[in-house]
Structure formats: structure tokens, C-alpha cells
Design a protein around this motif. Structure first.
Motif, short mmCIF file in Angstrom:
data_model
loop_
_atom_site.label_atom_id
_atom_site.label_comp_id
_atom_site.label_asym_id
_atom_site.label_seq_id
_atom_site.Cartn_x
_atom_site.Cartn_y
_atom_site.Cartn_z
N ARG A 28 -3.28 -8.77 -10.35
CA ARG A 28 -2.16 -8.24 -9.58
C ARG A 28 -1.01 -7.80 -10.48
NH1 ARG A 28 -2.93 -12.89 -4.99
NH2 ARG A 28 -4.45 -11.73 -3.72
N ASN A 29 -0.79 -8.52 -11.57
CA ASN A 29 0.24 -8.10 -12.53
C ASN A 29 -0.12 -6.75 -13.14
OD1 ASN A 29 1.84 -10.38 -12.19
ND2 ASN A 29 0.92 -11.49 -13.89
N LEU A 30 -1.41 -6.57 -13.42
CA LEU A 30 -1.88 -5.31 -13.98
C LEU A 30 -1.69 -4.17 -12.98
CD1 LEU A 30 -3.19 -4.08 -16.50
CD2 LEU A 30 -5.43 -4.58 -15.50
N LEU A 31 -2.01 -4.43 -11.72
CA LEU A 31 -1.84 -3.41 -10.68
C LEU A 31 -0.35 -3.05 -10.50
CD1 LEU A 31 -4.33 -4.48 -7.84
CD2 LEU A 31 -4.57 -2.60 -9.48
N SER A 32 0.51 -4.06 -10.60
CA SER A 32 1.96 -3.81 -10.48
C SER A 32 2.44 -2.90 -11.61
CB SER A 32 2.74 -5.13 -10.50
OG SER A 32 2.45 -5.89 -9.35
N TRP A 33 1.95 -3.17 -12.83
CA TRP A 33 2.33 -2.30 -13.94
C TRP A 33 1.79 -0.89 -13.72
CZ3 TRP A 33 -1.09 0.26 -17.21
CH2 TRP A 33 -0.46 1.07 -18.15
N MET A 34 0.57 -0.78 -13.22
CA MET A 34 0.00 0.54 -12.95
C MET A 34 0.88 1.32 -11.97
SD MET A 34 -4.09 -0.16 -12.60
CE MET A 34 -5.09 -0.69 -13.98
N ARG A 35 1.37 0.62 -10.94
CA ARG A 35 2.27 1.27 -9.98
C ARG A 35 3.55 1.72 -10.67
NH1 ARG A 35 4.21 -3.10 -7.01
NH2 ARG A 35 5.69 -3.18 -8.72
N ASP A 36 4.16 0.82 -11.47
CA ASP A 36 5.40 1.17 -12.16
C ASP A 36 5.17 2.32 -13.14
OD1 ASP A 36 6.54 -0.90 -10.77
OD2 ASP A 36 6.53 -2.31 -12.47
N SER A 37 4.04 2.29 -13.85
CA SER A 37 3.71 3.35 -14.78
C SER A 37 3.50 4.67 -14.04
CB SER A 37 2.44 2.98 -15.56
OG SER A 37 2.07 4.01 -16.44
N SER A 38 2.92 4.59 -12.86
CA SER A 38 2.70 5.78 -12.05
C SER A 38 4.03 6.41 -11.64
CB SER A 38 1.88 5.42 -10.80
OG SER A 38 1.62 6.56 -10.03
N PHE A 97 12.42 4.50 -5.98
CA PHE A 97 11.12 4.36 -5.33
C PHE A 97 11.06 3.08 -4.51
CE2 PHE A 97 10.26 6.78 -9.24
CZ PHE A 97 9.59 7.88 -8.72
N ASP A 98 10.25 3.10 -3.48
CA ASP A 98 10.04 1.91 -2.64
C ASP A 98 8.55 1.72 -2.40
OD1 ASP A 98 10.27 -0.25 -0.95
OD2 ASP A 98 10.84 0.94 0.81
N PHE A 99 7.86 1.28 -3.46
CA PHE A 99 6.42 1.06 -3.37
C PHE A 99 6.05 -0.37 -3.77
CE2 PHE A 99 6.82 5.64 -3.77
CZ PHE A 99 5.87 6.12 -2.88
N ALA A 100 7.00 -1.30 -3.60
CA ALA A 100 6.78 -2.68 -4.04
C ALA A 100 5.60 -3.34 -3.33
CB ALA A 100 8.05 -3.50 -3.84
N ASP A 101 5.26 -2.86 -2.13
CA ASP A 101 4.17 -3.47 -1.37
C ASP A 101 2.82 -2.84 -1.71
OD1 ASP A 101 4.91 -1.04 -0.25
OD2 ASP A 101 4.38 -1.63 1.79
N THR A 102 2.78 -1.98 -2.71
CA THR A 102 1.52 -1.34 -3.10
C THR A 102 1.21 -1.69 -4.56
OG1 THR A 102 2.51 0.71 -3.91
CG2 THR A 102 2.03 0.58 -1.55
N GLY A 103 0.01 -1.38 -4.99
CA GLY A 103 -0.37 -1.61 -6.38
C GLY A 103 -1.30 -0.51 -6.84
N GLY A 104 -1.38 -0.34 -8.15
CA GLY A 104 -2.26 0.69 -8.67
C GLY A 104 -1.53 2.01 -8.85
N PRO A 105 -2.21 2.97 -9.49
CA PRO A 105 -1.57 4.24 -9.87
C PRO A 105 -1.89 5.43 -8.98
CG PRO A 105 -3.57 3.96 -11.14
CD PRO A 105 -3.51 2.80 -10.17
N SER A 106 -2.66 5.23 -7.91
CA SER A 106 -3.24 6.39 -7.21
C SER A 106 -2.28 7.16 -6.32
CB SER A 106 -4.46 5.95 -6.39
OG SER A 106 -4.09 5.07 -5.37
N GLY A 127 -3.31 12.89 0.38
CA GLY A 127 -3.92 13.06 -0.93
C GLY A 127 -3.87 11.79 -1.75
N THR A 128 -4.44 11.88 -2.93
CA THR A 128 -4.46 10.75 -3.85
C THR A 128 -4.68 11.30 -5.25
OG1 THR A 128 -5.50 8.59 -4.28
CG2 THR A 128 -6.96 10.39 -3.62
N GLY A 129 -4.56 10.44 -6.24
CA GLY A 129 -4.77 10.85 -7.62
C GLY A 129 -3.70 10.29 -8.53
N THR A 130 -4.09 9.87 -9.71
CA THR A 130 -3.11 9.44 -10.70
C THR A 130 -2.41 10.68 -11.24
OG1 THR A 130 -4.61 9.58 -12.59
CG2 THR A 130 -4.60 7.51 -11.35
N ILE A 131 -1.27 10.48 -11.89
CA ILE A 131 -0.58 11.61 -12.51
C ILE A 131 -0.21 11.22 -13.93
CG2 ILE A 131 1.75 10.94 -11.80
CD1 ILE A 131 0.41 14.52 -11.64
N SER A 132 -0.42 12.14 -14.85
CA SER A 132 0.00 11.95 -16.24
C SER A 132 1.31 12.67 -16.47
CB SER A 132 -1.06 12.49 -17.21
OG SER A 132 -2.28 11.79 -17.05
N ALA A 133 2.00 12.32 -17.54
CA ALA A 133 3.29 12.94 -17.84
C ALA A 133 3.17 14.45 -17.99
CB ALA A 133 3.88 12.33 -19.10
#
Length: 349
Positions: free
Chosen positions: A106-116, A234-243, A269-275
Motif C-alpha cells: 500500500r505504501n508503494l501504491l501511495s507513492w505511485m499515486r503521488d508520482s503520477s 489533487f484529491d486522490f488520497a482514497d486511490t492508489g497506483g499510477p493509472s 480512460g486510463t493510463g500512466t503518464i510520463s513527464a
């Protein structure tokens, strides 16, 4: 008299059986199993979850989609999911990729969300040709290598390293540079944050191949702090992951340019985004499509990679097999998504 005794014994036996069955049911209901259940999640407007300080009246909606996950289910939930064609059951190890524990996952998913969120800002500002401030804030432990001795010495996936032996190491270059002066078998004490808490772990170093480097033995990424010139929140605290990255980015661009990209349609839609604006593949696109269909989406933006068409192939199959209504749209980059949306004629009401 004997008949009365036999009747009493039968009643007592029945009560015992009922009691035993109740306890068995209660045990089965309360006992968690090391599995993860997957199913359709939500498809909701990203608009109220992104604030930029700029007002925008959207005639339609940009919908970010999720997968519903449930960890440590009881046996009844597992049976239900096995029988439900719109759900899936995976072992906890398979679902988490062998991560140390659920908390680390879950910590990893939280970072993925923040990174996203950080990548969404960088991609949006890049496509608008606006400057943005980026600082490196730490090194994330993305995955521990099999040969690493870090796991048994207290390091976990999702840990963010900021110091090594008390020395600040907030970038991959700083950390690897410090470790390069040591040899395999030496120990280093790394510290930083683990979710909302602080951590410290003393781990032995190993020889890294290729390159014969000395290191801890983990796949890493850099934690970024991105500060835009606009007051974006942003208000995505209840989600996880980068998608949700792609849909976040589209909403930022829409609000900051003042252009309603929806054209009156419901665009999921969905999908990760890079810089740099590259749209990356994700998991669970079939469940996200089910959620989008439930919310009457007109279109669904599907991550597309010419060398890996897994998302597109599964999306086409899901729409065909379940007779879903959203029209599928291939997107490899943010610019492709913007070009499609801007090319839509306004929806007739």
C-alpha cells in the motif's frame, strides 16, 4: 421414562449440532485468506478532484476509472468471486508481486499515486510550454532484488530513502555515489519515511551485476516534489497506483487553458503518464471498462503500445464479450489524446 430420556438426548444432540454449525459458519466468515479479489471499480469525474484556481464549465466529463480490490477475503467472498464472470481471484503473492507485506504494498501504491500526480503536472506544463519547478526529494525502494539481503534486515518496498549513514542522499546519484565507496559485505544504515512514519534499517551491501557495483540491491526511482506556478491541488488520497495519470493531465490542461475538452461527451480512460507525455500500459483495463460502461461513458481512452498491445487486445475482447457501449480510442501520448478530444464535434443534446 427411557423414551423421555432418548427424546432429551436427541434434542441435546440437535442443539449441539446447531451450535457446532453456527461456530463453523462464524469461523468461515471471520477467517481471512491470503487472496485478493478484483472487480469493476468506479468511473467518476476527475474535475472535482483537481483544483487549479481556474474555473471551467465542462458540458461533459473526463472520467478516471478504477479497479475494486479486496484483500484477505473470507471463503464466502472467494466462492462468490470465483462464480462471478466479472470478478477475479488472485493469490496475495501474485497480486502484490511478492512484496514484503500488504502495508509495504500500500505504501508503494501511495507513492505511485503521488508520482503520477507529479508526472501529470510535468506533462501538462510541458505540452502547454509553461515552466515548472522540480526538486528531487528521495529514493523510493520500488522492488527488492532476489539476491538482496535488505528485506531480512528491515528494508521494505515503498520505503523512501533520504539518508545513508546520516548523510543526505535524496537522489539516486547521491545514494549510488555514496555506496560506490564501499565494498560487498559492508553495512550501511539507511533512513527516511515509510508511509506516514519514519524508518531506519541497517543492511549489508552486495555486488551488483552487471557492472560489479556495490549496492543494496533494489530497483529504484526518484521521489519528486513538483511546484507549478498555478495553485494546483489533487484529491486522490482514497486511490492508489499510477493509472489515473492520463486523465489527471487532461483535466489540468483543460482547466489551465479554459478549453472544455469533453465537447459534451463522457470521456473515460486510463493510463500512466510520463513527464514527457508518454501514456503507459496499466492493469485491470477490463474492470475499468465495465465501470465506464456502468456510468454511460461515450468513449474510453486505451493506452496503446505498438510493441505491447495487451491493453488494446483485452479492451477489444471485453467490449465484444460483454457488449459494452464505450467506443475505444487508442492513445500512446498525451498529444494524441488531446488531438482526439479537440477533433470531436460538440455533442448534440
Amino acid at each position: 421414562m427411557a423414551s423421555t430420556n432418548r427424546l432429551g438426548i436427541r434434542r441435546y444432540r440437535t442443539a449441539l449440532l446447531i451450535g457446532f454449525l453456527f461456530l463453523l459458519f462464524l469461523f468461515a466468515y471471520l477467517k481471512p485468506w491470503p487472496y485478493m479479489l478484483y472487480g469493476p471499480g468506479s468511473a467518476e469525474s476527475v474535475h472535482p478532484r483537481v483544483e487549479t484556481g481556474h474555473k471551467l464549465d465542462e458540458k461533459g466529463a473526463l472520467l478516471f476509472t478504477t479497479v475494486s480490490t479486496y484483500s484477505n477475503p473470507n471463503i464466502f467472498s472467494i466462492i462468490y468471486a470465483r462464480l462471478n464472470p466479472r470478478m477475479e481471484v488472485k493469490s496475495q503473492e501474485e497480486a502484490t508481486g511478492g512484496v514484503t507485506n500488504i502495508k509495504a504494498y500500500r505504501n508503494l501504491l501511495s507513492w505511485m499515486r503521488d508520482s503520477s500526480e507529479a508526472n501529470a503536472l510535468m506533462a501538462a506544463y510541458k505540452v502547454m510550454n509553461k515552466p515548472i519547478d522540480v526538486k528531487q526529494e528521495g529514493v523510493i525502494v520500488y522492488a527488492l532484488l532476489p539476491e538482496s539481503k535488505a528485506r531480512e534486515n528491515g528494508l521494505q518496498e515503498g520505503d523512501i530513502i533520504t539518508h545513508a549513514d546520516g548523510k543526505e542522499t535524496k537522489t539516486v546519484k547521491e545514494l549510488s555515489g555514496y555506496l560506490s565507496g564501499k565494498k560487498p559485505g559492508d553495512k550501511v544504515t539507511v533512513s527516511g519515511t515509510r508511509g506516514e512514519e519514519k524508518f531506519e534499517a541497517t543492511v549489508p551491501l552486495i555486488k551488483m551485476n552487471p557492472g560489479n557495483r556495490t549496492g543494496i540491491g533494489f530497483q529504484n526511482d526518484t521521489v519528486l516534489k513538483v511546484t507549478p506556478s498555478d495553485p494546483v491541488k489533487f484529491d486522490f488520497a482514497d486511490t492508489g497506483g499510477p493509472s489515473a495519470g492520463l486523465m489527471m493531465t487532461l483535466e489540468i490542461v483543460a482547466q489551465l487553458t479554459g478549453e472544455d475538452l469533453t465537447r459534451g461527451f463522457r470521456i473515460a480512460g486510463t493510463g500512466t503518464i510520463s513527464a514527457d507525455g508518454t501514456v503507459g500500459l496499466i492493469g485491470g483495463i477490463n474492470y475499468k471498462l465495465m465501470a465506464a460502461d456502468r456510468e454511460n461513458a461515450d468513449y474510453f481512452l486505451v493506452p496503446y503500445n505498438e510493441k505491447n498491445k495487451a491493453n488494446w487486445t483485452l479492451a477489444e475482447k471485453t467490449v465484444k464479450d460483454l457488449k459494452l457501449s464505450p467506443k475505444l480510442v487508442k492513445v500512446s501520448t498525451l498529444q494524441e489524446a488531446l488531438d482526439f478530444l479537440k477533433g470531436l464535434a460538440p455533442k448534440k443534446t
